[in-house]
Design an enzyme around this catalytic site. Structure first.
Site, PDB file in Angstrom:
ATOM      1  N   SER A 138      63.953 -80.553 -63.070  1.00  0.00           N
ATOM      2  CA  SER A 138      64.958 -81.227 -64.159  1.00  0.00           C
ATOM      3  C   SER A 138      65.516 -79.783 -64.455  1.00  0.00           C
ATOM      4  O   SER A 138      65.285 -78.710 -64.365  1.00  0.00           O
ATOM      5  CB  SER A 138      63.994 -81.693 -65.378  1.00  0.00           C
ATOM      6  N   TYR A 151      57.223 -80.532 -71.611  1.00  0.00           N
ATOM      7  CA  TYR A 151      58.038 -81.170 -70.639  1.00  0.00           C
ATOM      8  C   TYR A 151      58.928 -79.835 -69.610  1.00  0.00           C
ATOM      9  O   TYR A 151      58.708 -79.634 -68.579  1.00  0.00           O
ATOM     10  CB  TYR A 151      59.233 -81.789 -71.264  1.00  0.00           C
TER      11      TYR A 151
END
Length: 254
Positions: A138, A151
């Site tokens: 990401s 995350y």
């Protein structure tokens, strides 16, 4: 020879788009997911793909589950040529008061689960002198976000993992690459939009426009765009692309 691909978390979002794309290219696709034993989820997958493909329950956090899944694919198809790790979870929490449960589940799924899948398929890929491993990271692997310590850490860890795997596989025809998208128009993003509508009372058009404006192109990345990139990276043409993280960021720097 028909290539055999494992896709983790392939029942929705980018994983589903990748499964459709690789299946359309003639690849034998095997999907593993926590919901892989749910008849409704499997039926929906087959409807989306347009054909019945192999689906089974898989918990990437559990070494025994990973080993059993990979062994079944090898028993059924003789080999694993491609591994695409898309299984992942997302839950926000500030560092102050951050629960162990959110941290552990995020790291165990997004990072450790990816490691366990790679560890399971790597011996066969090295032995056959061919392998393509794609990890879904990401832009959060490169940029911090408040309330996203777990995350961001899990996705940043994938970059270090991928560099090590690519070096160990390089002499054996095994590549390892990661893809780091910005916002992609998936079911998960729809949940974020729905929640913001509920919290703020804004219209769907207003919230959608905010996400679209988060990158200079003014448009959300589509799952099919990620799938097309994966199809190239796992092909013979992607042989020399390894130890690389490709940001599909639409110009957003976050």
């Amino acid at each position: 020879m028909t290539k055999v691909a494992i896709i983790t978390g392939g029942l929705s979002g980018m994983g589903l788009a990748i499964a459709k794309r690789l299946h359309a290219a003639g690849t034998t696709v095997c999907i593993g997911a926590r919901r892989g034993n749910d008849p409704a989820a499997v039926a929906n997958l087959h409807e989306q793909i347009g054909a019945p493909i192999a689906v089974a329950g898989l918990d990437v956090r559990d070494s025994a589950s990973v080993a059993a899944f990979v062994e079944k694919v090898v028993a059924d198809h003789g080999r694993v040529d491609i591994l695409v790790n898309t299984a992942g979870v997302y839950e926000e929490a500030p560092v102050i008061g951050h629960s162990d449960q959110i941290w552990d589940d995020t790291i165990d799924t997004n990072l450790t689960g990816t490691f366990k899948m790679i560890r399971a398929v790597m011996p066969g890929m090295v032995a056959q002198k061919f392998g393509r491993i794609i990890n879904l990271a990401s832009v959060a692997a490169h940029n911090g976000m408040p309330d996203n310590a777990a995350y961001c850490t899990s996705k940043a860890g994938l970059l270090g993992l991928g560099r090590c795997v690519s070096l160990e596989g390089a002499a054996h025809g095994v590549t390892c690459t990661s893809i780091s998208p910005t916002w992609v128009e998936t079911e998960m993003l729809k949940q974020f939009v729905d929640q913001e509508i509920a919290d703020t009372g804004a219209t769907r058009a207003e919230v959608q426009a905010k996400y679209e404006a988060s990158n200079p192109q003014g448009a959300l990345v589509q799952p099919s765009e990620i799938a097309d990139l994966v199809a190239f990276l796992v092909s013979d043409a992607g042989r020399a692309i390894t130890m690389e993280d490709i940001q599909v960021n639409a110009g957003s720097l976050w």
